[in-house]
Design an enzyme around this catalytic site. Structure first.
Site, PDB file in Angstrom:
ATOM      1  N   ASP A  51       0.228  -6.664  -0.665  1.00  0.00           N
ATOM      2  CA  ASP A  51       0.538  -5.616  -0.116  1.00  0.00           C
ATOM      3  C   ASP A  51       1.396  -5.922   1.129  1.00  0.00           C
ATOM      4  O   ASP A  51       1.839  -5.025   1.423  1.00  0.00           O
ATOM      5  CB  ASP A  51      -0.759  -4.693   0.344  1.00  0.00           C
ATOM      6  CG  ASP A  51      -1.371  -3.971  -1.228  1.00  0.00           C
ATOM      7  OD1 ASP A  51      -0.816  -4.172  -2.093  1.00  0.00           O
ATOM      8  OD2 ASP A  51      -2.492  -3.589  -0.815  1.00  0.00           O
ATOM      9  N   ARG A  53       3.030   3.730 -13.425  1.00  0.00           N
ATOM     10  CA  ARG A  53       2.088   2.732 -13.102  1.00  0.00           C
ATOM     11  C   ARG A  53       1.221   2.514 -14.479  1.00  0.00           C
ATOM     12  O   ARG A  53       0.720   3.404 -15.062  1.00  0.00           O
ATOM     13  CB  ARG A  53       1.023   2.987 -12.163  1.00  0.00           C
ATOM     14  CG  ARG A  53       1.542   3.555 -10.834  1.00  0.00           C
ATOM     15  CD  ARG A  53       2.268   2.701  -9.839  1.00  0.00           C
ATOM     16  NE  ARG A  53       1.295   1.496  -9.576  1.00  0.00           N
ATOM     17  CZ  ARG A  53       0.646   1.440  -8.153  1.00  0.00           C
ATOM     18  NH1 ARG A  53       0.711   2.428  -7.540  1.00  0.00           N
ATOM     19  NH2 ARG A  53      -0.052   0.486  -8.080  1.00  0.00           N
ATOM     20  N   SER A  97      -6.681  -8.328 -10.346  1.00  0.00           N
ATOM     21  CA  SER A  97      -6.383  -7.116  -9.854  1.00  0.00           C
ATOM     22  C   SER A  97      -7.785  -6.424  -9.369  1.00  0.00           C
ATOM     23  O   SER A  97      -8.844  -6.335 -10.237  1.00  0.00           O
ATOM     24  CB  SER A  97      -5.888  -6.113 -10.849  1.00  0.00           C
ATOM     25  OG  SER A  97      -5.945  -4.706 -10.759  1.00  0.00           O
ATOM     26  N   ARG A 105       8.676  -3.216  -6.141  1.00  0.00           N
ATOM     27  CA  ARG A 105       9.014  -3.631  -4.867  1.00  0.00           C
ATOM     28  C   ARG A 105       9.577  -5.053  -4.754  1.00  0.00           C
ATOM     29  O   ARG A 105       9.960  -5.252  -3.762  1.00  0.00           O
ATOM     30  CB  ARG A 105       7.308  -3.740  -4.229  1.00  0.00           C
ATOM     31  CG  ARG A 105       6.806  -2.677  -3.843  1.00  0.00           C
ATOM     32  CD  ARG A 105       5.477  -2.922  -3.032  1.00  0.00           C
ATOM     33  NE  ARG A 105       5.017  -1.665  -2.520  1.00  0.00           N
ATOM     34  CZ  ARG A 105       3.676  -1.567  -2.274  1.00  0.00           C
ATOM     35  NH1 ARG A 105       2.865  -2.594  -2.200  1.00  0.00           N
ATOM     36  NH2 ARG A 105       3.323  -0.230  -1.858  1.00  0.00           N
ATOM     37  N   GLY A 161      -2.595   4.617  -6.886  1.00  0.00           N
ATOM     38  CA  GLY A 161      -3.052   3.831  -7.986  1.00  0.00           C
ATOM     39  C   GLY A 161      -4.517   3.575  -7.927  1.00  0.00           C
ATOM     40  O   GLY A 161      -5.116   3.388  -8.948  1.00  0.00           O
ATOM     41  N   LYS A 212      -7.508   1.575   3.693  1.00  0.00           N
ATOM     42  CA  LYS A 212      -7.505   2.630   2.541  1.00  0.00           C
ATOM     43  C   LYS A 212      -8.243   1.959   1.331  1.00  0.00           C
ATOM     44  O   LYS A 212      -9.233   2.899   0.607  1.00  0.00           O
ATOM     45  CB  LYS A 212      -6.080   2.427   2.241  1.00  0.00           C
ATOM     46  CG  LYS A 212      -5.459   3.372   1.175  1.00  0.00           C
ATOM     47  CD  LYS A 212      -4.095   3.528   1.214  1.00  0.00           C
ATOM     48  CE  LYS A 212      -3.290   2.441   0.471  1.00  0.00           C
ATOM     49  NZ  LYS A 212      -3.176   2.564  -0.966  1.00  0.00           N
TER      50      LYS A 212
HETATM   51  C1  S3P Z   1      -6.232  -2.361  -4.173  1.00  0.00           C
HETATM   52  C2  S3P Z   1      -5.844  -3.438  -4.957  1.00  0.00           C
HETATM   53  C3  S3P Z   1      -4.549  -3.994  -5.146  1.00  0.00           C
HETATM   54  C4  S3P Z   1      -3.659  -3.384  -3.911  1.00  0.00           C
HETATM   55  C5  S3P Z   1      -3.629  -1.801  -3.627  1.00  0.00           C
HETATM   56  C6  S3P Z   1      -5.195  -1.637  -3.297  1.00  0.00           C
HETATM   57  C7  S3P Z   1      -7.602  -1.758  -4.204  1.00  0.00           C
HETATM   58  O1  S3P Z   1      -3.767  -3.566  -6.295  1.00  0.00           O
HETATM   59  O2  S3P Z   1      -2.294  -3.716  -4.126  1.00  0.00           O
HETATM   60  O3  S3P Z   1      -3.009  -1.652  -2.863  1.00  0.00           O
HETATM   61  O4  S3P Z   1      -7.940  -1.271  -3.343  1.00  0.00           O
HETATM   62  O5  S3P Z   1      -8.255  -2.314  -4.970  1.00  0.00           O
HETATM   63  P1  S3P Z   1      -4.033  -4.423  -7.941  1.00  0.00           P
HETATM   64  O6  S3P Z   1      -5.673  -4.224  -8.054  1.00  0.00           O
HETATM   65  O7  S3P Z   1      -3.344  -3.705  -8.689  1.00  0.00           O
HETATM   66  O8  S3P Z   1      -3.660  -5.731  -7.595  1.00  0.00           O
END
Ligand code: S3P
Length: 425
Positions: A313, A121, A165, A343, A93, A18
């Protein structure tokens, strides 16, 4: 409804990653020329990214069959066109935060919104740096979506986010591509580095020095023919089932083994599972291979705060594993409260409803493996990873488990229940 299982055995592939799919789609849209993406993630989240790009004037060809390639004809850096309507990010998100970075640099107004979960969010984390770069934002109270972005000509910054993040890092780097100058992000802890590897694949290698990543703005991206590896975060569910159930032996082929995502493998070993992981090829900078997971006697595990970003995750499914034996304590994971659901409380509440001995704290939780779960009725809380984590926990219960809202697995792993059924031995 999930029936208990004795053993899981077999060989499977999981859907495309993803995180990588979102990034390949977005960079293809900003590139010059037509890119193709094989094994694009079939879940709803990555379809939301394609729909947003199409609404911004990008030609998106969706594959007819499961083996088809997504075709994306890029509009070149800064070439997106104003959308006719607000852009629907669904449950995603990553779509929301990454597209905010892209749109901040386009000189028009665009609104990003999503479903009830996405509307909770936090957006402040991307609004702060992108405002510093020159964009303006109007958001719902609490800096939540919907978010109206007044894009502008941006200036480069050096940003030091206070939360680790990958979405924030990526939003700033994507905005930085569209400035004249060097944009840098220094992370408080390293996060998944798919954006960095993807930028390199598109011909714009970022500079990486420790936890500081910089990109040079104004350089054109070159269209690519790409293949997305299987999603290790999806593979974590069958892998945990194999770790949990005595006599199990599961191999997952063609899965991404990027070190910034692979901490789950070491955690499975710490729980007592026998894990073999082999990188067989590197595609566009992403290592790909297979993992084989066999059950071993389960031990207690503690996930320390500094380990959290690398398994953020996978924490729900590790909690499910802990109910089979061993137990689990997690601290420094307050970020879990602002994911697709809260979560911490939804996970602990669901596992307790199934009979687990579990407690929550503001920034973590503890699972004690005092007895087998009974099963029962739990709610997925609109969260794909919770639905799948409850399903894995349910394999070890003495009775059946009903998961309300289980269709939400389609967000990342539409074939999850079929794959799980095929592995039952
Ligand atoms: C992701 C980053 C993470 C992860 C999300 C996917 C990404 O989130 O939890 O499922 O693809 O950059 P955060 O950046 O909020 O930690």
């Amino acid at each position: 409804m999930i029936a208990p299982a004795g053993t899981v055995r077999g060989r499977i592939q999981v859907p495309g990653d993803k995180s990588i799919s979102h990034r390949y789609a977005i960079l293809s849209a900003l590139a010059d020329g037509r890119s193709t993406i094989a094994n694009y993630a079939p879940g709803a989240d990555c379809q939301s990214t394609l729909a947003c790009l199409a609404a911004l004037g990008v030609m998106v060809e969706r594959p007819a069959g499961p083996d088809g390639r997504v075709g994306i004809t890029g509009r070149g850096l800064g070439g997106l066109v104003p959308p006719a309507a607000p852009l629907d990010c669904g449950n995603s998100g990553t779509t929301l935060r990454l597209m905010a970075g892209v749109l901040a640099a386009h000189p028009f107004d665009a609104t990003l919104f999503g479903d009830a979960s996405l509307s909770r969010r936090p957006m402040r984390r991307v609004m702060v740096p992108l405002s510093e770069m020159g964009a303006r934002f109007e958001a719902a109270p609490g800096d939540r979506p919907p978010v109206l972005i007044h894009g502008a000509r941006l200036r480069p910054i050096h940003y030091r986010p206070d939360v680790p993040s990958a979405q924030v890092k990526s939003a700033v780097l994507l905005a930085g591509l569209q400035t004249e100058g060097t944009t840098a992000v220094t992370e408080p802890a390293s996060t998944r580095d798919h954006t960095e590897r993807a930028l390199d694949a598109f011909g714009i290698p970022p500079q990486v020095a420790g936890r500081t990543i910089s990109v040079q703005g104004g350089r054109r991206l070159v269209a690519q023919d790409l293949t997305v590896p299987g999603d290790l975060s999806s593979a974590a569910f069958p892998a945990v089932a194999a770790a949990a159930l005595a006599g199990s032996d599961v191999t997952i082929d063609g899965v991404g083994l990027n070190p910034s995502r692979a901490a789950i493998l070491d955690l499975l070993r710490r729980f007592g599972a026998v894990v073999d992981a082999q990188v067989t090829t590197v595609r566009h900078g992403e290592p790909v291979g297979h993992i084989r997971v066999r059950h071993g006697a389960l031990e207690p595990v503690e996930v320390r705060p500094d380990e959290v970003p690398d398994v953020i995750d996978e924490l729900p499914v590790l909690a499910a594993l802990a109910t089979f034996g061993g137990g689990l304590t997690v601290g420094g994971a307050g970020e879990l409260r602002v994911k697709e659901s809260d979560r911490i409380s939804a996970l602990v509440g669901g596992l307790r409803a199934m009979g687990a001995d579990a407690d929550e704290r503001p920034d973590g939780f503890t699972i004690r493996p005092t007895r087998p779960l009974a099963g029962g009725v739990v709610d997925a809380h609109g969260d794909h990873r919770l639905a799948m984590a409850f399903a894995i926990a349910a394999l070890g219960a003495t009775g059946p488990t009903t998961i309300a809202g289980a269709e939400v697995v389609a967000v990342s792993y539409p074939s999850f229940f079929d794959d799980l059924d095929r592995l039952r031995a």
